[in-house]
Design an enzyme around this catalytic site. Structure first.
Site, PDB file in Angstrom:
ATOM      1  N   SER A 160       0.812  -1.221   0.000  1.00  0.00           N
ATOM      2  CA  SER A 160       0.000   0.000   0.000  1.00  0.00           C
ATOM      3  C   SER A 160       0.842   1.266   0.000  1.00  0.00           C
ATOM      4  O   SER A 160       0.818   2.064   0.943  1.00  0.00           O
ATOM      5  CB  SER A 160      -0.942  -0.048   1.191  1.00  0.00           C
ATOM      6  OG  SER A 160      -1.687  -1.241   1.085  1.00  0.00           O
ATOM      7  N   ARG A 175       7.485   6.101  -4.564  1.00  0.00           N
ATOM      8  CA  ARG A 175       7.587   6.953  -3.379  1.00  0.00           C
ATOM      9  C   ARG A 175       7.156   6.149  -2.158  1.00  0.00           C
ATOM     10  O   ARG A 175       6.193   5.413  -2.199  1.00  0.00           O
ATOM     11  CB  ARG A 175       6.637   8.142  -3.568  1.00  0.00           C
ATOM     12  CG  ARG A 175       6.591   9.113  -2.443  1.00  0.00           C
ATOM     13  CD  ARG A 175       5.791  10.372  -2.773  1.00  0.00           C
ATOM     14  NE  ARG A 175       4.389  10.110  -3.045  1.00  0.00           N
ATOM     15  CZ  ARG A 175       3.750  10.484  -4.148  1.00  0.00           C
ATOM     16  NH1 ARG A 175       4.390  11.117  -5.111  1.00  0.00           N
ATOM     17  NH2 ARG A 175       2.484  10.213  -4.325  1.00  0.00           N
ATOM     18  N   ASP A 213      -4.067  -1.609  -1.254  1.00  0.00           N
ATOM     19  CA  ASP A 213      -5.120  -1.962  -0.283  1.00  0.00           C
ATOM     20  C   ASP A 213      -6.493  -1.430  -0.689  1.00  0.00           C
ATOM     21  O   ASP A 213      -7.530  -2.036  -0.379  1.00  0.00           O
ATOM     22  CB  ASP A 213      -4.758  -1.519   1.152  1.00  0.00           C
ATOM     23  CG  ASP A 213      -4.355  -0.061   1.268  1.00  0.00           C
ATOM     24  OD1 ASP A 213      -4.286   0.636   0.236  1.00  0.00           O
ATOM     25  OD2 ASP A 213      -4.105   0.388   2.405  1.00  0.00           O
TER      26      ASP A 213
HETATM   27  C1  BGC Z   1      -0.455   5.086   0.136  1.00  0.00           C
HETATM   28  C2  BGC Z   1      -1.531   4.342  -0.632  1.00  0.00           C
HETATM   29  C3  BGC Z   1      -2.406   3.532   0.315  1.00  0.00           C
HETATM   30  C4  BGC Z   1      -2.931   4.410   1.432  1.00  0.00           C
HETATM   31  C5  BGC Z   1      -3.799   3.657   2.421  1.00  0.00           C
HETATM   32  C6  BGC Z   1      -1.062   5.873   1.288  1.00  0.00           C
HETATM   33  O1  BGC Z   1      -0.058   6.438   2.068  1.00  0.00           O
HETATM   34  O2  BGC Z   1       0.235   5.978  -0.720  1.00  0.00           O
HETATM   35  O3  BGC Z   1      -0.955   3.496  -1.609  1.00  0.00           O
HETATM   36  O4  BGC Z   1      -3.457   2.969  -0.405  1.00  0.00           O
HETATM   37  O5  BGC Z   1      -1.839   4.997   2.126  1.00  0.00           O
HETATM   38  O6  BGC Z   1      -3.109   2.639   3.059  1.00  0.00           O
END
Ligand code: BGC
Length: 496
Positions: A160, A175, A213
């Site tokens: 995620s 990132r 996620d």
């Molecule tokens: C991430 C996402 C993720 C979200 C929730 C963010 O910091 O960049 O990819 O889906 O958090 O977990």
């Protein structure tokens, strides 16, 4: 609104709270900007919304079957699960959950983190799938390479963080977010990093799908809806925030010129991971108080994830801490007793010292003298004998920060709903959500709904049509569903 009879500490808290007001005009400006960024993100890579194709071209209907593994990496814990999809919208899941050691979250070598994950997978297989694991080890000793394939588990990897996905099982990290920082992994294919670590341990596991996620949440919501409706959006409001939604393939212009891998186009749809945490990084429309600026300054990634920094659980506690500190610096207020009384080692003085859980407690404490707030100020921040008036001031600040977060959360959801065109049809508008804020922060959904009603394209009638439901374990069952879709696609390709 402050009144002249307010004690000074309450008047000061109300003044700060006013800085967090996010009006109807703001909501509507946000929605317009989001709509425009959605469009740009589908065409080029120049938008603050990455609009990442997931290569998932259909959402489940509940009839899917099989046993799959899932690894969930995205916050402070690592989860390894096996999921048995029963094919009737139900599933059975076994899981192991461990905290990720802090030294692996911020480190130089990617292999340290991925090696740790592979180790957790091995422990999980030994504990819960001992027979299949032992049979594999035995066959490997005997050199039976073909037979080994039968034992191999397909794994869905819920990762995620922002990844440029180029196939269902391939994606380059661009990132880190949420306090992770492992520079070596940036620019690398995270599925390959995991597969290499798995192979170093000779485990019978193939990384079949890479799932954000939010994509998992969308899949899980659809699977569990018993065919009643296929979800439009999967959204997380937890440690971080983000959303994925079902887009018409014809609108995903950037896929037309891409040399990336082939995928099934027959459904005419593609699940898109917006990465809305970075919406409006240049702060064209997002609110920006001095406290937001202070938080950004001390974060590991100043200037990015600006939407997330105003909305998600990792940051709300810190915004609250900044506002309380601001008040304690005013000697005439004697907030929490003032600097002479607050213990120097109180978590109030530590960056990230306030957990967002605390905000839910404060918002939910409706006792006259805020007993629960006092208890947690003592246990979590080491603050003793705090007056009820100070607690009330903290409640005013908390409410303002939490409500702004919820109203901001309404913005991307409203924009996606409008853009889907479903308000003009009788198609269901269903959103699967997960995360500690939306689950535990009192009134979070209510504030989102209030803001939706203020958006003319949605209004009272549209708002009533929107269903929101918790989709627990999207990152487990959703990843399993991702692995299943990947397997099906592979079989189709091989003509099986
Ligand atoms: C991430 C996402 C993720 C979200 C929730 C963010 O910091 O960049 O990819 O889906 O958090 O977990």
């Amino acid at each position: 609104m402050s009144s002249s009879s307010d004690p000074p500490v309450i008047a000061a808290a109300k003044q700060i709270a006013a800085e967090f007001e996010y009006s109807s005009v703001d909501v509507n400006r946000g929605v317009k900007e989001f709509l425009s960024e959605m469009e740009t993100g589908l065409t080029t890579d120049g938008s603050t919304l990455s609009q990442i194709p997931s290569y998932i071209t259909s959402v489940p209907d509940g009839s899917e079957k099989g046993v799959y593994l899932a690894v969930d990496l995205g916050g402070t814990n690592i989860r390894v699960c096996s999921i048995n999809l029963n094919g009737d919208s139900t599933f059975k899941m076994i899981q192991n959950k461990d905290a990720i050691p802090q030294e692996l979250m911020v480190t130089k070598a990617a292999a340290e983190l991925f090696g740790f994950i592979a180790e957790q997978i091995e422990h999980f297989l030994q504990e819960h799938h001992g027979e299949r694991y032992a049979s594999h080890v035995e066959k490997r000793k005997m050199g039976e390479t073909d037979a080994q394939q039968e034992d191999v588990f397909d794994l869905g990897f819920t990762f995620s963080f922002p990844v440029f996905q180029t196939a269902i099982n391939r994606g380059t990290l661009f990132r880190w977010t949420k306090g992770f920082d492992i520079p070596e992994a940036v620019g690398q294919d995270v599925c390959q990093l995991l597969q290499d670590a798995i192979d170093r341990r000779h485990l019978p596991v193939r990384v079949a799908a890479l799932i954000n996620d939010t994509v998992g949440t969308l899949m899980a919501r659809s699977y569990c809806s018993q065919g009643r409706s296929k979800a439009l959006i999967g959204a997380i409001f937890g440690t971080g925030t983000n959303g994925a939604y079902v887009e018409k393939l014809a609108r995903v212009k950037k896929l037309e010129n891409s040399a990336e891998s082939a995928f099934d186009t027959t459904t005419g749809e593609m699940v898109i991971n917006t990465e809305w945490g970075s919406f409006d990084n240049p702060l064209k429309v997002l609110p920006d108080t001095g406290h937001d600026q202070e938080l950004d300054r001390i974060s590991v990634n100043p200037g990015v994830q600006m939407f997330e920094k105003r909305v998600s659980g990792m940051f709300l506690g810190e915004i609250l801490r900044c506002t309380i500190i601001h008040m304690t610096k005013n000697p005439s207020l004697e907030m929490c007793g003032g600097p002479a009384v607050i213990p120097p080692d109180s978590a109030l003085y530590k960056n990230w010292g306030i957990d967002t859980k605390f905000l839910s407690t404060v918002e939910g404490d409706s006792t006259e003298d805020l007993q629960q707030v006092k208890k947690e100020l003592k246990s979590d921040l080491g603050l003793d004998h705090i007056s009820t008036t100070d607690c009330k001031a903290i409640k005013i600040l908390t409410h303002a920060i939490g409500k702004r977060a919820a109203r901001l959360s309404a913005v991307p959801l409203a924009a996606i709903i409008i853009s889907s065109g479903r308000l003009a049809t009788d198609e269901p508008i269903d959103i699967g959500v997960d995360g500690s804020l939306v689950e535990f922060y009192p009134g979070y959904e209510k504030y989102i709904r209030e803001a939706w009603r203020e958006v003319p394209e949605i209004g009272e009638t549209g708002e009533k049509r929107i269903q929101v439901g918790i989709a627990k374990d999207g990152s487990g069952v959703g990843a399993a569903l991702g692995a299943l879709v990947a397997r099906q696609a592979e079989r189709r390709k091989r003509g099986q």
